[in-house]
Scaffold this active site. Structure first.
Site, mmCIF file in Angstrom:
data_model
loop_
_atom_site.group_PDB
_atom_site.id
_atom_site.type_symbol
_atom_site.label_atom_id
_atom_site.label_comp_id
_atom_site.label_asym_id
_atom_site.label_seq_id
_atom_site.Cartn_x
_atom_site.Cartn_y
_atom_site.Cartn_z
ATOM 1 N N LYS A 112 36.363 44.884 26.726
ATOM 2 C CA LYS A 112 35.753 44.000 27.727
ATOM 3 C C LYS A 112 34.424 43.433 27.268
ATOM 4 O O LYS A 112 34.092 42.298 27.592
ATOM 5 C CB LYS A 112 35.592 44.743 29.060
ATOM 6 C CG LYS A 112 36.945 44.967 29.699
ATOM 7 C CD LYS A 112 36.875 45.488 31.099
ATOM 8 C CE LYS A 112 38.302 45.594 31.631
ATOM 9 N NZ LYS A 112 38.417 46.427 32.801
ATOM 10 N N LYS A 197 48.594 44.678 27.640
ATOM 11 C CA LYS A 197 48.855 45.208 28.976
ATOM 12 C C LYS A 197 48.915 44.075 29.992
ATOM 13 O O LYS A 197 48.202 43.084 29.845
ATOM 14 C CB LYS A 197 47.686 46.152 29.318
ATOM 15 C CG LYS A 197 47.798 46.900 30.600
ATOM 16 C CD LYS A 197 46.483 47.611 30.943
ATOM 17 C CE LYS A 197 45.424 46.649 31.456
ATOM 18 N NZ LYS A 197 44.260 47.292 32.073
ATOM 19 N N LYS A 200 45.268 42.348 35.558
ATOM 20 C CA LYS A 200 45.033 41.410 36.666
ATOM 21 C C LYS A 200 43.931 40.405 36.393
ATOM 22 O O LYS A 200 43.885 39.364 37.024
ATOM 23 C CB LYS A 200 44.792 42.156 37.976
ATOM 24 C CG LYS A 200 43.534 43.028 38.030
ATOM 25 C CD LYS A 200 43.286 43.533 39.443
ATOM 26 C CE LYS A 200 43.261 45.047 39.552
ATOM 27 N NZ LYS A 200 42.280 45.731 38.718
#
Ligand code: TYM
Length: 336
Positions: A112, A197, A200
């Site tokens: 991230k 993955k 969202k």
């Protein structure tokens, strides 16, 4: 009695990954076999670039989808993290037992922070300390088990380390939690990019099934899933990740084994088209009642407010004594 804690972060619309990896098991099994708390972890949503109005909206939506998935507020506790101050209070104490190095080793931090840097946004300090807040979520409730998808297991391992260190150094009494994962679909992959993955907050959405997608959109996304050009149907996550992902999704929806499904398709000489069609139908049917219940709940915001208010009160009553004890154990002077 066993206690369970888990959470979902309102940084995007919830996906099929969230449902198969976490929510569904919370609703179908966990809440009935243990004292369970399920949390919309909104403080965690502030660790990346965010729009305040959107976080508020997504928090309500996440809570509603948790109930729509079958969490019963008469059976378990559903609440919002920022409504219970103990999370932030305990997080600070745990920052004082965690090290900078162990935070920087977290896979999600590496991914991230790289993404934030690449898009020209700064990396928030809270992104680095994210796993400490997550540890506080879990330890404040003395949770024995943390049902999560595969991507969160490293954070739960860290939580164990912090709890053990705290107990050793300060004579604390934190329960040492363990992560539990579903037998299949612990890591649902992006349908267009089976090496990553299904997440969202990803920007490319064609490979992501959102729980509130219209049925025809769900079907289209599944039918267009990337597979491979090898002959036959085999279950091999390494060599055939796209196909394995479809088999796992179908297995999770139907309660069958991915390898057994592969063998049946292979023996029947049925191609990927048939597998995709069956998977698309299974996912659409799985999500249908959830969508309907979510629509009902959205029409009654007062009900949801009540659930969250009561949930926070119950959560606070459990967390406060644990966190107060940790304050004392670390040497903070109790107020007179
Ligand atoms: P979050 O919001 O990313 O995801 C919520 C849950 O869904 C699981 N999950 C998946 N499972 C299978 N396949 C996928 N593609 C997939 N994507 C997500 C996650 O593993 C998770 O169980 N840090 C956590 C939230 C959190 C938390 C906690 C969880 C904060 N504090 C304390 C447990 C306990 C997160 O970002 O989850």
């Amino acid at each position: 009695m066993t206690r369970i804690f888990s959470g979902v972060k309102p940084t995007g619309h919830l996906t099929l990954g969230n449902y198969l990896g976490a929510l569904r098991r919370w609703a179908e099994e966990d809440q009935y076999r243990a004292e369970s708390l399920f949390c919309v972890v909104d403080l965690h949503a502030l660790t990346v670039e965010h729009d305040p109005a959107r976080v508020r909206r997504l928090s309500r939506q996440a809570a509603s989808l948790m109930l729509a998935a079958g969490l019963d507020p008469q059976v378990c506790t559903v609440f919002v993290q920022s409504h219970v101050d103990e999370h932030a209070r305990l997080s600070y104490l745990l920052e004082c037992v965690a090290s900078d190095g162990e935070m920087r080793r977290m896979i999600q931090y590496k991914e991230k922070s790289a993404r934030a840097q690449a898009s020209g946004q700064g990396v928030r300090l809270s992104l680095l300390t994210y796993p400490v807040l997550m540890a506080a979520d879990i330890l404040a409730y003395g949770a024995d088990e943390v049902p999560v998808g595969e991507d969160q297991t490293q954070h739960v391992e860290l939580t164990r380390d912090l709890a053990e260190r705290f107990n050793q150094r300060y004579g604390g009494a934190f329960v040492i939690p363990r992560a539990t994962q579903p037998a299949v679909a612990a890591r649902v992959m992006d349908l267009q990019d089976p090496a990553s993955k299904m997440g969202k907050s990803h920007e490319a959405t064609a490979g992501i099934v959102y729980l509130l997608d219209e049925p025809d959109v769900v079907a289209k996304k599944v039918m267009r899933a990337v597979t491979d050009s090898e002959p036959g149907v085999t279950y091999d996550r390494e060599a055939r990740p796209g196909l394995a992902n479809l088999l796992e999704i179908l297995a999770s929806c139907t309660g069958k084994e991915p390898a057994a499904l592969a063998a049946a398709y292979d023996a029947g000489g049925l191609g990927f088209g048939a597998l995709k069609r069956e998977t698309a139908d299974a996912v659409v049917e799985l999500l249908r009642p959830l969508r309907a219940r979510h629509a009902e709940l959205s029409a009654d915001p007062g009900y949801m407010d009540g659930v969250l208010r009561e949930g926070a009160a119950r959560a606070r009553a459990i967390a406060r004594p644990t966190v107060d004890a940790a304050y004392r154990a670390m040497g903070l002077l109790p107020p007179a």
